[in-house]
Write a protein that holds these residues in place. Structure first.
Motif, mmCIF file in Angstrom:
data_model
loop_
_atom_site.group_PDB
_atom_site.id
_atom_site.type_symbol
_atom_site.label_atom_id
_atom_site.label_comp_id
_atom_site.label_asym_id
_atom_site.label_seq_id
_atom_site.Cartn_x
_atom_site.Cartn_y
_atom_site.Cartn_z
ATOM 1 N N MET A 1 0.813 -1.195 0.000
ATOM 2 C CA MET A 1 0.000 0.000 0.000
ATOM 3 C C MET A 1 0.850 1.250 0.000
ATOM 4 N N VAL A 2 2.046 1.165 0.549
ATOM 5 C CA VAL A 2 2.908 2.331 0.546
ATOM 6 C C VAL A 2 3.414 2.618 -0.845
ATOM 7 N N VAL A 3 3.393 1.624 -1.700
ATOM 8 C CA VAL A 3 3.855 1.789 -3.070
ATOM 9 C C VAL A 3 2.662 1.763 -4.006
ATOM 10 N N GLY A 4 2.644 2.607 -5.002
ATOM 11 C CA GLY A 4 1.477 2.679 -5.874
ATOM 12 C C GLY A 4 1.497 1.635 -6.948
ATOM 13 N N THR A 5 0.783 0.554 -6.742
ATOM 14 C CA THR A 5 0.702 -0.470 -7.778
ATOM 15 C C THR A 5 -0.036 0.045 -8.993
ATOM 16 N N LEU A 6 -1.123 0.747 -8.749
ATOM 17 C CA LEU A 6 -1.886 1.264 -9.880
ATOM 18 C C LEU A 6 -1.031 2.148 -10.747
ATOM 19 N N ALA A 7 -0.160 2.897 -10.115
ATOM 20 C CA ALA A 7 0.673 3.778 -10.896
ATOM 21 C C ALA A 7 1.457 3.017 -11.911
ATOM 22 N N GLY A 8 1.746 1.767 -11.579
ATOM 23 C CA GLY A 8 2.434 0.934 -12.534
ATOM 24 C C GLY A 8 3.758 1.514 -12.873
ATOM 25 N N GLY B 1 4.518 4.939 -9.876
ATOM 26 C CA GLY B 1 4.049 4.746 -8.522
ATOM 27 C C GLY B 1 4.694 5.572 -7.446
ATOM 28 N N ASN B 2 5.999 5.844 -7.488
ATOM 29 C CA ASN B 2 6.643 6.463 -6.344
ATOM 30 C C ASN B 2 7.019 7.914 -6.565
ATOM 31 N N LYS B 3 6.697 8.474 -7.698
ATOM 32 C CA LYS B 3 7.183 9.807 -8.020
ATOM 33 C C LYS B 3 6.259 10.890 -7.520
ATOM 34 N N PRO B 4 6.724 11.771 -6.619
ATOM 35 C CA PRO B 4 5.897 12.894 -6.235
ATOM 36 C C PRO B 4 5.709 13.790 -7.448
ATOM 37 N N ALA B 5 4.515 14.222 -7.680
ATOM 38 C CA ALA B 5 4.248 15.061 -8.842
ATOM 39 C C ALA B 5 3.152 16.045 -8.528
ATOM 40 N N GLU B 6 3.370 17.283 -8.972
ATOM 41 C CA GLU B 6 2.372 18.289 -8.704
ATOM 42 C C GLU B 6 1.062 17.977 -9.408
ATOM 43 N N THR B 7 1.131 17.255 -10.524
ATOM 44 C CA THR B 7 -0.055 17.037 -11.334
ATOM 45 C C THR B 7 -0.946 15.939 -10.810
ATOM 46 N N THR B 8 -0.491 15.156 -9.819
ATOM 47 C CA THR B 8 -1.312 14.033 -9.373
ATOM 48 C C THR B 8 -2.375 14.429 -8.373
ATOM 49 N N ALA B 9 -2.210 15.550 -7.729
ATOM 50 C CA ALA B 9 -3.209 15.951 -6.756
ATOM 51 C C ALA B 9 -4.315 16.741 -7.426
ATOM 52 N N ALA B 10 -5.534 16.451 -7.072
ATOM 53 C CA ALA B 10 -6.654 17.172 -7.667
ATOM 54 C C ALA B 10 -6.728 18.560 -7.068
ATOM 55 N N PRO B 11 -7.136 19.559 -7.862
ATOM 56 C CA PRO B 11 -7.257 20.913 -7.337
ATOM 57 C C PRO B 11 -8.354 20.988 -6.286
ATOM 58 N N GLU B 12 -8.249 21.984 -5.420
ATOM 59 C CA GLU B 12 -9.214 22.106 -4.340
ATOM 60 C C GLU B 12 -10.633 22.255 -4.853
ATOM 61 N N VAL C 1 -23.237 9.980 -4.232
ATOM 62 C CA VAL C 1 -21.837 9.571 -4.336
ATOM 63 C C VAL C 1 -20.930 10.778 -4.146
ATOM 64 N N LYS C 2 -20.019 10.691 -3.190
ATOM 65 C CA LYS C 2 -19.048 11.757 -2.965
ATOM 66 C C LYS C 2 -17.675 11.274 -3.435
ATOM 67 N N VAL C 3 -17.008 12.091 -4.230
ATOM 68 C CA VAL C 3 -15.705 11.732 -4.783
ATOM 69 C C VAL C 3 -14.593 12.361 -3.957
ATOM 70 N N GLU C 4 -13.602 11.562 -3.634
ATOM 71 C CA GLU C 4 -12.382 12.103 -3.037
ATOM 72 C C GLU C 4 -11.214 11.651 -3.889
ATOM 73 N N TYR C 5 -10.446 12.603 -4.378
ATOM 74 C CA TYR C 5 -9.311 12.298 -5.243
ATOM 75 C C TYR C 5 -8.077 12.002 -4.399
ATOM 76 N N ILE C 6 -7.398 10.924 -4.717
ATOM 77 C CA ILE C 6 -6.133 10.597 -4.062
ATOM 78 C C ILE C 6 -5.072 10.414 -5.137
ATOM 79 N N ASP C 7 -3.824 10.693 -4.793
ATOM 80 C CA ASP C 7 -2.753 10.570 -5.778
ATOM 81 C C ASP C 7 -1.895 9.349 -5.483
ATOM 82 N N PHE C 8 -0.979 9.082 -6.404
ATOM 83 C CA PHE C 8 -0.168 7.878 -6.298
ATOM 84 C C PHE C 8 0.950 8.003 -5.263
ATOM 85 N N THR C 9 1.168 9.215 -4.751
ATOM 86 C CA THR C 9 2.227 9.409 -3.769
ATOM 87 C C THR C 9 1.701 9.278 -2.353
ATOM 88 N N SER C 10 0.675 10.050 -2.019
ATOM 89 C CA SER C 10 0.138 10.018 -0.658
ATOM 90 C C SER C 10 -1.036 9.058 -0.507
#
Length: 444
Positions: A13-20, A23-34, A89-98
């Motif tokens: 879980m600490v590693v992003g399998t989905l990211a394929g 998975g481990n790269k912090p990126a500004e683009t992965t977080a959804a805007p507020e 349905v409520k959506v919460e966006y999560i990124d591959f880093t956190s």
């Protein structure tokens, strides 16, 4: 009864399998805007079973598999709600880093979402640990429409229980910088006809030509600093001489041909025909490819083609090279899991929403296309008519190898893999490194 999180599950879980590949790269683009997460529920609070007006509230945690900041998740939610006003349905966006850490915290605190969009490796771990609702009824209805019956094994656990509902799949492959190869007179070694299969011999010649041309970029980087995208390096090792990471007895195994491949890669590293990324995971290597400081990537896929696109050079997609010229490809399956929050109404509402995303006549195909992958449903047909590139990638399904990501011990095997690569590139005898890997991977 839920099992306590195992070390393997926590690691996975600490590693992003989905990211394929990312998975481990912090990126500004992965977080959804507020602005897009305003409707998201507070992760520390479980939703109420029913809200005012008798509606059932459910929460969907979404990795950016539908693309980054597209707003598609909310679009499909709105379409579903219009037809099902009794479900909110409520959506919460999560990124591959956190995101993986957030999932760990939610599971251990009892505040898991209702729905997760992820990949089999992590989902099956969740199911085996007792955190998910079985989806056998949903998968049974889908089986007759699957493009390949082998997809079933990606959705079920060791005892055959279905934990994931699939929506799309796509292969993992290599990416090449066409212009860099042309400048080095290395493109002659790449097959650009038909399904583009090619040989190990020509792969080595291509890398040596890139090295000898002394460009500003390295030929390629065998990243071995983390688990993110590790399927790329396993595919490279396994394909070069027809090896497999799983033996005939079902145990983790770097075979004789795998050792032969490791020996070749070490010699190429020593001759500077490839580099080793001791502090890199796939996302770092992909970034080097995008920035033209590496002429190839070993972790390309339909999603990374978009995430790491570049207008500065032509990206060529090719299968992994093999001695026989017939590759064995790793592949991704995207799908949904439903967490067992001990509320039947929420579980049934979640199933209904997942089926809408995946199966609805209008929104099912739309959702598949948003993943930039291929439908797992035969009835959806060709969703990319006239797209020759997509047609080629789809044809590579004939080269899909055995799916091992859901095997027991997968999570524990992954750190052993990149540590083994580091040992080889640091001078450990490949056979000795392989023997240590095999013993450790099968010790549990």
């Amino acid at each position: 009864m839920k099992k306590i999180l195992s070390l393997g599950l926590a690691t996975a879980m600490v590693v992003g399998t989905l990211a394929g590949c990312g998975g481990n790269k912090p990126a500004e683009t992965t977080a959804a805007p507020e602005t897009t997460t305003a409707a998201a529920t507070d992760a520390s609070k479980a939703p109420e079973t029913t809200a005012a007006g008798g509606t059932t509230d459910i929460v969907w945690w979404a990795f950016p598999t539908f693309g980054v900041d597209t707003g598609y998740e909310q679009e499909v939610v709105d379409a579903f709600t219009a037809k099902n006003p009794d479900i909110n349905v409520k959506v919460e966006y999560i990124d591959f880093t956190s995101g993986p850490d957030k999932l760990t915290a939610a599971l251990t605190s009892g505040t898991a979402p209702d729905i997760l969009f992820d990949a089999p490796g992590r989902i099956i771990e969740f199911g085996e640990a007792g955190y998910l609702v079985p989806l056998d009824d949903m998968l049974d209805e889908l089986k007759s429409d699957l493009t390949s019956q082998s997809l079933i094994e990606t959705c079920v656990g060791a005892d055959g229980t279905a934990w994931m509902y699939p929506i799309s799949s796509s292969p993992f492959y290599m990416g090449l910088n066409k212009e860099a190869l042309e400048k080095a007179d290395a493109l002659q070694y790449v097959n650009l006809e038909g399904d583009r299969t090619w040989t190990t011999e020509n792969f080595v010649k291509m890398c040596e030509a890139l090295r000898d041309a002394a460009p500003t970029q390295v030929p390629g980087i065998v990243y071995c600093g983390g688990q993110g995208g590790d399927q790329g390096t396993r595919a490279l090792v396994n394909n070069l001489y027809g090896a497999s990471i799983v033996g005939d007895d079902g145990k983790w195994n770097i075979s004789e041909n795998g050792v032969k491949a490791l020996t070749l890669l070490k010699s190429m590293y020593d001759s500077k025909a490839i580099d080793a990324g001791f502090d890199m995971a796939a996302a770092d290597e992909l970034q080097k490819f995008q920035q033209e400081t590496a002429a190839m990537t070993f972790c390309f896929g339909t999603s990374s083609e978009i995430t790491y696109a570049s207008d500065d050079f032509t990206q060529l997609s090719v299968p992994f090279p093999s001695e026989s010229g017939k590759p064995s490809l790793e592949y991704l399956v995207n799908g949904f899991a439903i967490f067992d929050n001990k509320d039947e109404a929420r579980a049934e509402a979640s199933k209904k929403f997942v089926k809408f995303i995946c199966d609805d006549a209008e929104w099912g195909p739309k959702s598949v296309v948003k993943t930039n992958a291929f439908p797992v449903r035969t009835s959806f047909g060709d969703l990319y008519p006239g797209d020759e590139h997509k047609a080629m990638l789809a044809s590579w399904s004939q080269y899909y190898g055995p799916y091992y990501n859901t095997r027991a011990g997968f999570a524990a095997m992954r750190p052993l893999w990149f540590n083994m690569l580091q040992q080889v590139f640091n001078g450990t005898d490949p056979q000795a490194a392989a023997d240590e890997f095999n013993a450790s991977a099968n010790s549990n």
